[in-house]
Design a protein around this motif. Structure first.
Motif, PDB file in Angstrom:
ATOM      1  N   ALA A 147      24.452  58.260  34.949  1.00 27.95           N
ATOM      2  CA  ALA A 147      23.345  59.172  34.689  1.00 27.95           C
ATOM      3  C   ALA A 147      22.663  59.610  35.981  1.00 27.95           C
ATOM      4  CB  ALA A 147      22.329  58.496  33.760  1.00 27.95           C
ATOM      5  N   ARG A 148      23.378  59.445  37.101  1.00 26.17           N
ATOM      6  CA  ARG A 148      22.759  59.700  38.415  1.00 26.17           C
ATOM      7  C   ARG A 148      23.878  59.950  39.417  1.00 26.17           C
ATOM      8  NH1 ARG A 148      25.824  55.622  40.572  1.00 26.17           N
ATOM      9  NH2 ARG A 148      26.110  54.056  38.972  1.00 26.17           N
ATOM     10  N   PHE A 149      23.486  60.387  40.614  1.00 24.08           N
ATOM     11  CA  PHE A 149      24.469  60.583  41.675  1.00 24.08           C
ATOM     12  C   PHE A 149      25.174  59.258  41.970  1.00 24.08           C
ATOM     13  CE2 PHE A 149      21.755  64.251  42.677  1.00 24.08           C
ATOM     14  CZ  PHE A 149      22.681  65.194  43.103  1.00 24.08           C
ATOM     15  N   GLY A 150      26.466  59.321  42.268  1.00 23.54           N
ATOM     16  CA  GLY A 150      27.234  58.128  42.617  1.00 23.54           C
ATOM     17  C   GLY A 150      27.056  57.776  44.080  1.00 23.54           C
ATOM     18  N   ASP A 151      27.279  56.523  44.367  1.00 22.50           N
ATOM     19  CA  ASP A 151      27.104  56.010  45.714  1.00 22.50           C
ATOM     20  C   ASP A 151      28.393  55.279  46.085  1.00 22.50           C
ATOM     21  OD1 ASP A 151      26.002  55.096  48.040  1.00 22.50           O
ATOM     22  OD2 ASP A 151      24.218  54.233  47.120  1.00 22.50           O
ATOM     23  N   PRO A 152      29.153  55.670  47.093  1.00 22.15           N
ATOM     24  CA  PRO A 152      28.819  56.550  48.223  1.00 22.15           C
ATOM     25  C   PRO A 152      29.345  57.993  48.131  1.00 22.15           C
ATOM     26  CG  PRO A 152      30.777  55.333  48.798  1.00 22.15           C
ATOM     27  CD  PRO A 152      30.430  54.957  47.367  1.00 22.15           C
ATOM     28  N   GLU A 153      29.779  58.465  46.940  1.00 22.64           N
ATOM     29  CA  GLU A 153      30.302  59.837  46.903  1.00 22.64           C
ATOM     30  C   GLU A 153      29.237  60.876  47.250  1.00 22.64           C
ATOM     31  OE1 GLU A 153      30.510  57.445  44.560  1.00 22.64           O
ATOM     32  OE2 GLU A 153      31.948  58.029  43.014  1.00 22.64           O
ATOM     33  N   THR A 154      27.967  60.596  46.896  1.00 19.61           N
ATOM     34  CA  THR A 154      26.887  61.539  47.218  1.00 19.61           C
ATOM     35  C   THR A 154      26.865  61.862  48.709  1.00 19.61           C
ATOM     36  OG1 THR A 154      25.614  60.621  45.428  1.00 19.61           O
ATOM     37  CG2 THR A 154      24.379  61.858  47.048  1.00 19.61           C
TER      38      THR A 154
HETATM   39  N1  GLY Z   1      30.497  55.120  43.288  1.00 15.27           N
HETATM   40  C1  GLY Z   1      30.362  54.514  42.054  1.00 15.27           C
HETATM   41  C2  GLY Z   1      29.008  54.444  41.510  1.00 15.27           C
HETATM   42  O1  GLY Z   1      28.069  54.996  42.047  1.00 15.27           O
HETATM   43  O2  GLY Z   1      28.851  53.793  40.494  1.00 15.27           O
END
Ligand code: GLY
Ligand code: AMP
Length: 413
Positions: A276-283
């Motif tokens: 439900a939010r930006f992914g980390d680290p793809e953002t």
């Molecule tokens: N990159 C995966 C996550 O944010 O859950």
């Protein structure tokens, strides 16, 4: 525009960089933020998961727009509390955030909307779990039903390890294994109109060649040179719009960032998960490529005006981010180590803190994300790894193969 950003990780540092680059942003306030964000924003204290505290801070700071980074505040209803004060907020309501908050809920929505995903069973006892494991056979996929920050999933050929994870979690979703490269697609939506960002790939396993346990993500890159033509359009038509329609039908429209995690299987794209939010680290990599002003885009989604927003614009080339993780991550990360070389452009702070004597120290498992762009993936990789080599943290580790297979054209669907 005055923007209040909630969160303290690498995703929020990447969002902060994008927000301050928007010429319409006069002031960025971040709470609680981190030492990287402190270089470009005013930091305030807040308990990010407490709706009343965040709403009060939004009022006190005169924010025109609140952007909520992490999932826990969203699930706790922080966006609802901010909107109840009449302040625009980028982030779904508490009920809509259940798309991430409960794997069972997400599966139910997908099933009602006809969205392609793995077949799955929700299991509450070891007996049910054992039956589900045997129904699908190896490779086994066992997911904690609740919020687990992307870390509650075990994918293994070892039946006893799969059963042990199910027993430990209590309520789990056990599902069919999806074979194929993974894609993260971020979609900005006001509940009805939806704009996809550039697809990215995350590296979930801790070690090179996908060895070792799952993590929150060890690196990412964009774009995906191997992605089938029309992939984004197909996912918008088969996944995103049906899901948004189902959420509207339930009276809980989803407005904010819909993160679609996909496996590109031989039978086409299948949803692995929604967030439900930006992914980390793809953002970190997706926003490094976006040239559309970020605050204007997020405000349009927050105020129901996305249909009138101009098409998104992108830089040429590629972006790569490499996570530098603490010793012991993901099992038992060691924190408090002194970190040098991290106060440079492109080094995004994820788990850092400022010690009383002013030293920068590690404060989490994923410490920094070395992020760079380049004319192609190989150039972006070289630049990101050059940043990594300048970072010093005793015992730290990173993957050396982020975006390597894609750069060498070794990823195939
Ligand atoms: N990159 C995966 C996550 O944010 O859950
Ligand atoms: P999730 O928290 O659902 O994103 O799962 C974390 C990671 O586990 C995913 O990014 C995949 O690498 C892996 N995974 C989850 N579900 C499946 C599945 N059904 N088949 C294969 N791998 C999966």
């Amino acid at each position: 525009m005055r923007v209040l950003l909630i969160g303290s990780g690498g995703r929020e540092h990447a969002l902060a960089i994008g927000l301050v680059a928007d010429p319409d942003v006069e002031q960025l306030i971040a709470a609680p933020g981190n030492p990287g964000i402190a270089q470009i924003a005013e930091l305030r204290e807040v308990t990010a998961t407490d709706p009343a505290s965040v709403a009060a801070l939004a009022v006190e700071t005169g924010a025109d727009l609140v952007v909520i980074g992490p999932e826990a505040p969203l699930v706790a209803g922080v966006a609802d509390a901010v909107r109840a004060e009449g302040i625009a907020c980028f982030g779904p309501s508490g009920p809509a955030a259940q798309l991430e908050g409960s794997k069972t809920f997400a599966k139910d929505v997908m099933s009602a909307a006809g969205v392609p995903t793995a077949r799955a069973f929700t299991c509450s006892t070891p007996e049910e779990a054992a039956a589900a494991l045997d129904e699908f056979g190896p490779t086994y996929v066992v997911k904690d039903d609740g919020l687990a920050a992307g870390k509650g999933v075990v994918v293994t050929d070892d039946r006893s390890a799969a059963l042990a994870h199910a027993t430990e979690c209590g309520r789990v979703v056990i599902e069919e294994y999806l074979d194929g490269p993974e894609v993260s697609l971020f979609v900005v939506t006001d509940g009805e109109a939806a704009l996809p960002l550039m697809p990215a790939q995350d590296f979930k396993r801790v070690g090179d060649d996908d060895a070792g346990p799952n993590t929150g993500g060890m690196g990412a890159y964009t774009p995906l040179p191997w992605a089938p033509d029309g992939l984004v359009e197909q996912v918008m038509a088969e996944v995103v719009h049906p899901t948004l329609a189902e959420m509207r039908k339930r009276g809980t429209p989803f407005a904010g960032l819909l993160y679609v995690g996909l496996a590109i299987t031989g039978k086409g794209p299948r949803v692995i998960e929604f967030n439900a939010r930006f992914g980390d680290p793809e953002t970190q990599v997706v926003l490094a490529m976006l040239t559309t002003p970020l605050a204007g885009l997020l405000r349009a989604a927050a105020t129901g005006e996305l249909a009138a927003h101009p098409p998104l614009t992108w830089r040429d080339g590629s972006a790569v981010t490499v996570v530098v993780a603490s010793e012991g991550y993901p099992e038992a990360p060691r924190t408090g180590g002194v970190l040098t070389g991290a106060e440079r452009p492109g080094v995004i702070h994820a788990g850092t803190a400022r010690r009383a004597d002013g030293a920068l120290v590690s404060s989490g498992g994923r410490v920094v994300c070395a992020t760079a762009t380049g004319t192609d993936l190989a150039a972006a990789r070289d630049a990101a790894y050059a940043l990594v080599s300048g970072i010093d943290l005793a015992g730290s580790h990173h993957r050396s193969d982020i975006a390597l297979a894609a750069a060498e054209r070794r990823v195939h669907v």
